[in-house]
Design a protein around this motif. Structure first.
Motif, PDB file in Angstrom:
ATOM      1  N   TYR A 167      14.775  -3.014  15.229  1.00 44.96           N
ATOM      2  CA  TYR A 167      13.923  -3.552  13.737  1.00 44.96           C
ATOM      3  C   TYR A 167      15.355  -4.015  13.089  1.00 44.96           C
ATOM      4  N   PRO A 168      15.500  -2.894  12.735  1.00 49.98           N
ATOM      5  CA  PRO A 168      16.379  -3.843  11.612  1.00 49.98           C
ATOM      6  C   PRO A 168      17.521  -4.553  11.387  1.00 49.98           C
ATOM      7  N   ILE A 169      17.827  -4.396  12.992  1.00 51.67           N
ATOM      8  CA  ILE A 169      19.144  -5.678  12.747  1.00 51.67           C
ATOM      9  C   ILE A 169      18.287  -7.169  13.096  1.00 51.67           C
ATOM     10  N   VAL A 170      16.953  -6.537  13.042  1.00 50.40           N
ATOM     11  CA  VAL A 170      16.194  -8.185  13.048  1.00 50.40           C
ATOM     12  C   VAL A 170      15.966  -8.907  11.914  1.00 50.40           C
ATOM     13  N   ALA A 219      18.185 -12.167   6.529  1.00 45.21           N
ATOM     14  CA  ALA A 219      18.696 -12.211   5.054  1.00 45.21           C
ATOM     15  C   ALA A 219      20.330 -12.755   5.618  1.00 45.21           C
ATOM     16  N   SER A 220      20.722 -12.587   6.544  1.00 47.28           N
ATOM     17  CA  SER A 220      22.337 -13.107   6.629  1.00 47.28           C
ATOM     18  C   SER A 220      22.448 -14.483   6.566  1.00 47.28           C
ATOM     19  N   ILE A 221      21.305 -15.105   7.837  1.00 48.13           N
ATOM     20  CA  ILE A 221      20.863 -16.387   7.414  1.00 48.13           C
ATOM     21  C   ILE A 221      20.500 -16.973   6.386  1.00 48.13           C
ATOM     22  N   GLY A 222      19.614 -16.478   5.757  1.00 44.79           N
ATOM     23  CA  GLY A 222      18.980 -16.564   4.663  1.00 44.79           C
ATOM     24  C   GLY A 222      20.341 -17.320   3.581  1.00 44.79           C
ATOM     25  N   ILE A 277      26.923 -18.731  11.093  1.00 46.52           N
ATOM     26  CA  ILE A 277      25.337 -18.575  11.422  1.00 46.52           C
ATOM     27  C   ILE A 277      24.505 -18.458  13.068  1.00 46.52           C
ATOM     28  N   ALA A 278      25.472 -19.270  13.527  1.00 43.82           N
ATOM     29  CA  ALA A 278      25.587 -18.861  14.608  1.00 43.82           C
ATOM     30  C   ALA A 278      25.066 -17.450  14.908  1.00 43.82           C
ATOM     31  N   VAL A 279      25.617 -16.178  14.938  1.00 43.98           N
ATOM     32  CA  VAL A 279      25.891 -14.696  15.568  1.00 43.98           C
ATOM     33  C   VAL A 279      24.274 -13.905  14.649  1.00 43.98           C
ATOM     34  N   PRO A 280      24.021 -14.217  13.795  1.00 44.91           N
ATOM     35  CA  PRO A 280      22.369 -13.364  13.402  1.00 44.91           C
ATOM     36  C   PRO A 280      22.178 -14.417  14.124  1.00 44.91           C
ATOM     37  N   THR A 281      21.771 -15.440  14.014  1.00 46.16           N
ATOM     38  CA  THR A 281      20.325 -16.089  15.033  1.00 46.16           C
ATOM     39  C   THR A 281      20.571 -15.654  16.765  1.00 46.16           C
ATOM     40  N   GLY A 282      22.138 -15.678  16.738  1.00 43.23           N
ATOM     41  CA  GLY A 282      22.058 -14.724  18.452  1.00 43.23           C
ATOM     42  C   GLY A 282      21.823 -13.841  18.269  1.00 43.23           C
ATOM     43  N   VAL A 283      21.768 -12.721  17.133  1.00 44.69           N
ATOM     44  CA  VAL A 283      21.511 -11.278  17.593  1.00 44.69           C
ATOM     45  C   VAL A 283      20.028 -11.021  17.492  1.00 44.69           C
ATOM     46  N   LYS A 284      18.592 -12.070  16.309  1.00 46.63           N
ATOM     47  CA  LYS A 284      17.772 -12.613  16.851  1.00 46.63           C
ATOM     48  C   LYS A 284      16.937 -12.315  17.833  1.00 46.63           C
ATOM     49  N   ILE A 285      18.066 -13.797  18.610  1.00 51.18           N
ATOM     50  CA  ILE A 285      17.468 -13.840  20.037  1.00 51.18           C
ATOM     51  C   ILE A 285      18.197 -12.377  20.596  1.00 51.18           C
ATOM     52  N   PHE A 286      18.670 -12.104  21.152  1.00 53.49           N
ATOM     53  CA  PHE A 286      18.963 -10.468  21.992  1.00 53.49           C
ATOM     54  C   PHE A 286      18.291 -10.149  21.720  1.00 53.49           C
ATOM     55  N   ASN A 287      17.469  -9.902  20.772  1.00 52.75           N
ATOM     56  CA  ASN A 287      16.755  -8.745  19.415  1.00 52.75           C
ATOM     57  C   ASN A 287      15.534  -8.779  20.453  1.00 52.75           C
ATOM     58  N   ALA A 298       1.405  -1.399  -0.173  1.00 49.58           N
ATOM     59  CA  ALA A 298      -0.041  -0.062   0.338  1.00 49.58           C
ATOM     60  C   ALA A 298       0.543   1.264  -0.066  1.00 49.58           C
ATOM     61  N   PRO A 299       0.046   2.318  -0.354  1.00 49.51           N
ATOM     62  CA  PRO A 299       1.230   3.502  -0.469  1.00 49.51           C
ATOM     63  C   PRO A 299       1.762   3.650   0.741  1.00 49.51           C
ATOM     64  N   GLY A 300       3.069   4.275   1.278  1.00 45.81           N
ATOM     65  CA  GLY A 300       3.547   4.569   2.330  1.00 45.81           C
ATOM     66  C   GLY A 300       4.365   3.193   2.465  1.00 45.81           C
ATOM     67  N   MET A 301       4.087   2.039   2.446  1.00 41.93           N
ATOM     68  CA  MET A 301       4.237   0.451   3.473  1.00 41.93           C
ATOM     69  C   MET A 301       5.888   0.704   2.243  1.00 41.93           C
ATOM     70  N   THR A 302       6.848   1.136   3.131  1.00 49.21           N
ATOM     71  CA  THR A 302       7.742   1.166   1.882  1.00 49.21           C
ATOM     72  C   THR A 302       8.743  -0.250   2.900  1.00 49.21           C
ATOM     73  N   MET A 303       9.606  -0.687   2.228  1.00 51.32           N
ATOM     74  CA  MET A 303      10.387  -2.007   2.795  1.00 51.32           C
ATOM     75  C   MET A 303      10.575  -1.676   4.258  1.00 51.32           C
ATOM     76  N   MET A 304      11.051  -1.001   4.277  1.00 52.68           N
ATOM     77  CA  MET A 304      11.995  -0.957   6.093  1.00 52.68           C
ATOM     78  C   MET A 304      10.704   0.024   7.060  1.00 52.68           C
ATOM     79  N   ARG A 305       9.178  -0.625   6.292  1.00 50.26           N
ATOM     80  CA  ARG A 305       7.991  -0.509   7.306  1.00 50.26           C
ATOM     81  C   ARG A 305       7.736  -1.652   7.760  1.00 50.26           C
ATOM     82  N   LEU A 306       7.881  -3.050   6.487  1.00 52.62           N
ATOM     83  CA  LEU A 306       6.812  -4.010   6.501  1.00 52.62           C
ATOM     84  C   LEU A 306       7.278  -4.609   7.767  1.00 52.62           C
TER      85      LEU A 306
END
Lengths: 206, 663
Positions: B297-300, B305-308, B339-349, B201-209
């Motif tokens: 949010y951006p880090i999550v 993306a990096s996990i993928g 891979i444990a790094v981005p996963t761990g980052v998510k857990i901390f977030n 929708a209008p205004g829904m930029t990628m970094m607002r998803l």
């Protein structure tokens, strides 16, 4: 861009109804082609790996291949891409008649390529005694080039369907994206053939 | 303003297309409406219902396994039956439970989160579901046949799956079924990618998803890039089995290790295909019930993306014991640890999201917290496997079984169960009772840990995977007994969960709009969600779009009325007609698949030429599919226009042909 829809000109590179301005069908085709890259990548890797480990008694590929014939069909396939590009260009200008001739030529070239492949396969099987079961070279060669041939066949059927459809009057400049995304597919199949021609055929002549 | 209108509104001057061969179905209720639906919400239900059905089937298979292993030297199952059980359990739980339930959420929630009225290609979406169902049926057909169900493990290692060692059609069905599940997944994933990239929708930029939508996007990319690898692996084994090629035929130069590489190039990204949607669900639930925006949010998003991305570079850690050499092992070990790094980052977030939040311990939150804790345990044992020398000891033992059940049940399944609780009010307008919700949570939680925690010890004590029985003097008796009792507690928990859901569907407490006071756009809709989703395509002003709307109600409602007028001027809401062709294409695929996988090759004395029953059935199926797809593309994107008044009541409904034209 907002005035384009109202006046008769259509901007074929910007679709104001999507978030990015790229038509949905184009994004779909690009994403599909990315997927198809992995598909052919795995098949080509299989061939390249097995090529390095031929079991005793495998005939050298150079004795089997006929590089003249394959170079000819490669050239024809490349020319079909040119005609495809002309067809897309024609429909984007609303020139149906020119698009039909270009599509017909593309189909014709595609059929020549397929004919060459059928001839090549028959020649390998009956003259050179290379079959899909009797050696690992036959297995990977026929599977890889056969899969590519199937892609060309799907393309030819699609092109023919589009050519017939253009006579219903429902294919106009506004639907140019349908021809364009078909063109993306066709060019991709050509590019894959260039990779296969290099990795399967030319590599044997180094 | 064009951005509000759907693309079809722009093409003018089209003549209505006459229906070709078959009519355009318009039934809104009854069986036909489900067979012909193109509504993403209904397709989501179909995926969800299928997934839950197979959850029960896969669960029964698991219970049979646990009964067999409860005591030493048990004869409850024969070794052959046991092989069938663990093969079908793995295949079912991965391809027919976690993936479709994930797809159910992608379908139902994602378009609502980005403010779209449907996915980009509604009929392709229906086709994905029917193809999935056909694949699921083909994999399970063996239950009704004397050949039996597939029995070579969910990884189907060659040469065990070649004709020499598995002569029956069981493996043919496994190969064909998985192939179709792959086609279904790729088609669906392509659709989701286009939808997320192009239908915001209008205004829904990628970094607002919303993060769930981000994870849908990453999962979809993983699917389209990793499934081709298993497609090729399956094509090769199918060629070997049907036509006698040499891909895995050692005597003619084939190398079975190739199967392992191709399988795991698919198989490891597949692990993230199973867990990323779960991470997305958790990233929606934790902020809602902590009453805080998601921390970092951006880090999550970038971690996802990096996990993928890294997921494509670690496949050989499944093959440490196959003798790849020190350098390869070291490289893959390092990548795996990375891979444990981005996963761990998510857990901390996620912990950061909880920290200082105003926590509300509702059932979805309980499952989400359970996820956090259990997934971490699975992650820890995963890091242990990343060290190649340690993995050499653990490979093929129950330690591995413990590890991947902690990430797949404690991770994926807990999150999916949380998601069902969380979005249930939106889907059905009713809320699950807290008492029974929590009772099912604690049963599942206790049963799960009782089942799988002892497996760590069993594995370290040397109990191998896929063994159908064991001697009484190995020291494995107690662990196995606890594990089997735990399995029944877990099954009881899932049973309570499912019964509660069914009860709630019919009798549960009715809820109004937005019962959780949530943050993302799907909660701005009344429940159950109307067919057209949004009365007016919303304009997004902030990352937690609905949260912003709730706090700027006047401004937003003024804007909405303006946009409502603009949309009405464009001709109202365009709704696509239903279509029978995706379903018919699925029928054709089913017939073709049965021909390829099950019909016996022709007896050459009976059918000397090319034609035989196998060829005939396969080609007949292919022809039905082809004709359906041709008619599908010819029927065009016809539909109706709906006109609504201010309360969302339908005031007009005019059918239009081909492309919307006459306004």
């Amino acid at each position: 861009m907002s005035s384009d829809a109202a006046t008769a000109t259509i901007d074929h590179h910007f679709d104001p109804t999507t978030s990015t301005g790229i038509p949905n069908k184009k994004v779909l085709m690009w994403a599909f082609l990315a997927s198809d890259c992995m598909f052919f990548g795995c098949l080509i890797s299989t061939h390249l790996i097995y090529r390095l480990h031929p079991p005793p008694g495998t005939p050298p590929a150079r004795q089997v291949f006929s590089i003249e014939l394959t170079s000819f069909s490669t050239f024809i396939l490349l020319m079909s891409s040119l005609m495809m590009a002309l067809a897309v260009n024609a429909i984007q200008k609303g020139n149906l008649k020119s698009m039909r001739w270009s599509l017909l030529t593309t189909i014709f070239f595609g059929c020549i390529f397929l004919g060459c492949q059928v001839y090549e396969f028959r020649n390998f099987v009956y003259e050179k005694h290379l079959t899909i079961t009797n050696s690992i070279l036959g297995t990977t060669f026929f599977t890889l080039t056969g899969t590519h041939g199937l892609h060309v066949l799907v393309g030819v059927i699609w092109l023919s369907g589009m050519l017939l459809y253009s006579f219903t009057g429902r294919l106009t400049e506004k639907e140019a994206i349908d021809v364009e995304s078909m063109g993306l597919y066709w060019h991709f199949v050509d590019i894959v053939w260039i990779v296969i021609f290099t990795a399967v055929y030319l590599l044997e002549y180094i | 303003m064009e951005a509000i209108a759907k693309s079809d509104f722009l093409a003018k001057g089209q003549q209505p297309a006459k229906p070709l061969v078959l009519w355009r179905p318009t039934a809104k209720t009854g069986l036909l409406s489900w067979l012909t639906t193109v509504d993403h919400k209904r397709i989501g239900f179909l995926y969800g219902a299928s997934g839950l059905f197979f959850l029960v089937m896969g669960g029964i298979e698991a219970l049979l396994i646990r009964i067999q292993l409860a005591v030493p030297n048990n004869t409850f199952l024969t070794s052959a039956q046991y092989s069938e059980m663990f093969t079908m359990h793995g295949t079912t739980m991965i391809f027919l439970v976690v993936m479709p339930i994930g797809a159910a959420f992608f379908n139902f929630v994602m378009p609502l989160q980005i403010g779209a009225r449907d996915v980009a290609f509604p009929r392709l979406n229906a086709f994905s579901y029917w193809t999935f169902l056909v694949g699921a049926i083909i994999v399970n057909l063996g239950w009704f046949m004397k050949d039996g169900v597939p029995n070579a493990g969910w990884v189907g290692y060659a040469p065990l799956t070649t004709r020499a060692f598995s002569p029956t059609h069981a493996i043919d069905m496994w190969v064909m079924g998985l192939q179709l599940l792959g086609v279904a997944s790729i088609a669906a994933a392509l659709n989701f990618i286009v939808t997320i990239i192009n239908m915001r929708a209008p205004g829904m930029t990628m970094m607002r998803l919303p993060v769930f939508t981000w994870m849908t996007l990453f999962t979809s990319f993983l699917i389209i890039l990793s499934f081709p690898a298993i497609t090729i692996a399956l094509v090769e084994i199918m060629m070997d089995r049907l036509f006698g090629t040499n891909f895995f035929e050692v005597s003619n130069g084939g190398m079975p290790i190739l199967w392992q590489h191709l399988f795991w190039i698919f198989g490891h990204p597949e692990v993230y295909i199973l867990i990323l949607p779960a991470m997305g669900i958790i990233s929606e639930i934790l902020p809602t019930f902590s009453r805080k925006p998601l921390f970092g949010y951006p880090i999550v998003v970038f971690s996802g993306a990096s996990i993928g991305l890294l997921g494509f570079g670690v496949w050989s850690h499944h093959m440490f014991t196959s003798g790849l050499g020190t350098v390869a092992n070291a490289a893959f070990a390092l990548m795996t640890m990375a891979i444990a790094v981005p996963t761990g980052v998510k857990i901390f977030n996620w912990i950061g999201t909880l920290w200082g939040g105003h926590l509300s311990m509702r059932t979805p939150m309980m499952f989400a917290l359970g996820f956090l804790w259990m997934f971490m345990i699975g992650g820890f044992s995963g890091v242990m496997h990343a060290a190649a020398p340690a993995d050499m000891q653990q490979h093929g033992s129950y330690f591995v079984v413990a590890h991947f059940h902690y990430v797949l049940i404690g991770g994926s399944l807990f999150a999916l169960l949380a998601g069902i609780h969380y979005w249930f009010p939106l889907m059905f307008g009713r809320k699950v009772s807290e008492l029974w919700g929590k009772a099912s949570f604690w049963l599942v939680f206790i049963g799960f840990n009782a089942t799988f925690f002892p497996m760590h010890f069993l594995g370290l004590e040397g109990m191998p995977r896929r063994t159908y029985t064991y001697d009484g003097n190995m020291g494995w008796n107690l662990g196995n007994m606890i594990s089997s009792v735990g399995a029944f507690i877990l099954a009881g928990g899932i049973g309570v969960y499912l019964v509660t859901m069914v009860y709630t569907y019919y009798r549960g407490e009715r809820t109004g709009k937005d019962p959780w006071d949530a943050r993302t756009l799907e909660w701005s809709l009344p429940n159950p969600v109307p067919e057209y989703n949004f009365r007016v395509i919303p304009t997004i002003h902030a990352r937690d779009g609905w949260w912003y709307e709730k706090r700027h109600a006047d401004e937003v409602s003024r804007e909405e009325e303006e946009h409502a007028k603009a949309e009405e001027a464009h001709g109202g809401i365009h709704m696509p007609f239903q279509s029978i062709y995706p379903f018919l294409a699925g029928v054709g695929i089913m017939i073709g698949a049965i021909g390829t996988a099950i019909v016996d090759p022709a007896d050459h004395n009976l059918y000397p030429g090319f034609w035989g029953p196998k060829i005939a059935v396969t080609l007949a199926g292919g022809a039905i599919m082809f004709v359906s797809i041709v008619l599908w593309s010819l029927e065009g994107c016809e539909g109706t226009h709906i006109h609504l008044d201010k309360d969302g009541t339908v005031t007009g409904d005019d059918a239009h042909g081909g492309y919307p034209s006459n306004h």
